[in-house]
Design a protein around this motif. Sequence first.
Motif, short mmCIF file in Angstrom:
data_model
loop_
_atom_site.label_atom_id
_atom_site.label_comp_id
_atom_site.label_asym_id
_atom_site.label_seq_id
_atom_site.Cartn_x
_atom_site.Cartn_y
_atom_site.Cartn_z
N VAL A 91 -0.63 12.96 -9.79
CA VAL A 91 -1.35 11.69 -9.89
C VAL A 91 -1.67 11.16 -8.50
CG1 VAL A 91 -0.36 11.07 -12.13
CG2 VAL A 91 0.77 10.32 -10.07
N SER A 92 -2.74 10.39 -8.41
CA SER A 92 -3.16 9.80 -7.15
C SER A 92 -2.26 8.62 -6.79
CB SER A 92 -4.61 9.32 -7.25
OG SER A 92 -4.67 8.19 -8.12
N ASP A 93 -2.42 8.11 -5.58
CA ASP A 93 -1.65 6.93 -5.16
C ASP A 93 -1.93 5.74 -6.08
OD1 ASP A 93 -0.64 8.43 -3.08
OD2 ASP A 93 -1.81 7.44 -1.53
N ASP A 94 -3.21 5.55 -6.41
CA ASP A 94 -3.56 4.44 -7.31
C ASP A 94 -2.93 4.63 -8.69
OD1 ASP A 94 -5.11 2.98 -5.44
OD2 ASP A 94 -6.83 4.27 -5.83
N GLU A 95 -2.93 5.86 -9.18
CA GLU A 95 -2.34 6.13 -10.49
C GLU A 95 -0.83 5.93 -10.48
OE1 GLU A 95 -5.30 9.45 -12.44
OE2 GLU A 95 -4.01 10.08 -10.78
N VAL A 96 -0.18 6.23 -9.36
CA VAL A 96 1.26 6.00 -9.26
C VAL A 96 1.57 4.54 -9.52
CG1 VAL A 96 3.22 5.90 -7.66
CG2 VAL A 96 1.80 7.93 -7.73
N LEU A 97 0.79 3.67 -8.92
CA LEU A 97 1.03 2.24 -9.11
C LEU A 97 0.87 1.85 -10.57
CD1 LEU A 97 -0.81 0.87 -5.95
CD2 LEU A 97 1.62 1.41 -6.22
N GLU A 98 -0.06 2.47 -11.25
CA GLU A 98 -0.27 2.19 -12.68
C GLU A 98 0.87 2.74 -13.53
OE1 GLU A 98 -4.11 3.27 -14.21
OE2 GLU A 98 -5.08 2.68 -12.33
N VAL A 99 1.25 3.98 -13.29
CA VAL A 99 2.27 4.59 -14.16
C VAL A 99 3.64 3.98 -13.97
CG1 VAL A 99 1.07 6.79 -14.49
CG2 VAL A 99 2.73 6.57 -12.64
N THR A 100 3.91 3.41 -12.80
CA THR A 100 5.21 2.75 -12.64
C THR A 100 5.32 1.53 -13.55
OG1 THR A 100 4.42 1.43 -10.75
CG2 THR A 100 5.56 3.50 -10.25
N LEU A 101 4.19 1.01 -13.97
CA LEU A 101 4.20 -0.13 -14.89
C LEU A 101 4.06 0.28 -16.35
CD1 LEU A 101 1.88 -2.52 -12.86
CD2 LEU A 101 4.38 -2.58 -13.02
N GLN A 113 5.38 -5.84 -12.03
CA GLN A 113 4.60 -5.44 -10.86
C GLN A 113 5.18 -4.15 -10.31
OE1 GLN A 113 4.90 -8.83 -8.31
NE2 GLN A 113 6.79 -8.16 -7.38
N ALA A 114 4.36 -3.41 -9.62
CA ALA A 114 4.78 -2.11 -9.08
C ALA A 114 5.93 -2.30 -8.10
CB ALA A 114 3.61 -1.42 -8.40
N PRO A 115 6.87 -1.34 -8.06
CA PRO A 115 8.03 -1.47 -7.18
C PRO A 115 7.72 -1.25 -5.70
CG PRO A 115 8.11 0.62 -8.34
CD PRO A 115 6.96 -0.15 -8.90
N PHE A 116 6.52 -0.79 -5.40
CA PHE A 116 6.09 -0.56 -4.02
C PHE A 116 4.58 -0.60 -3.96
CE2 PHE A 116 7.65 3.31 -6.10
CZ PHE A 116 6.45 3.93 -6.38
N SER A 117 4.05 -0.66 -2.75
CA SER A 117 2.60 -0.75 -2.58
C SER A 117 2.02 0.63 -2.25
CB SER A 117 2.27 -1.70 -1.43
OG SER A 117 2.69 -1.14 -0.20
#
Length: 62
Positions: free
Chosen positions: A7-17, A33-37
């Motif tokens: 997954v891409s960096d942007d997708e990581v932020l989505e999947v963590t949620l 909210q995502a655990p990191f930026s």
Amino acid sequence: MQVYTSVSDDEVLEVTLMDRWWQVVLDYLDADQAPFSKGTLVAFRKRLINAQMDRQLDRTNH
């Protein structure tokens, strides 16, 4: 996990949620909210590359 799931960096932020598996692994259940930026991911990847550990992680998937 990012390399393993491709997954891409942007997708990581989505999947963590959205994904309970990611939340369990990160010990971050039911977050709003995502655990990191994205910047944190980029900085961490840079550290892996500088330590030549990025290739080691990639080999574990093949």
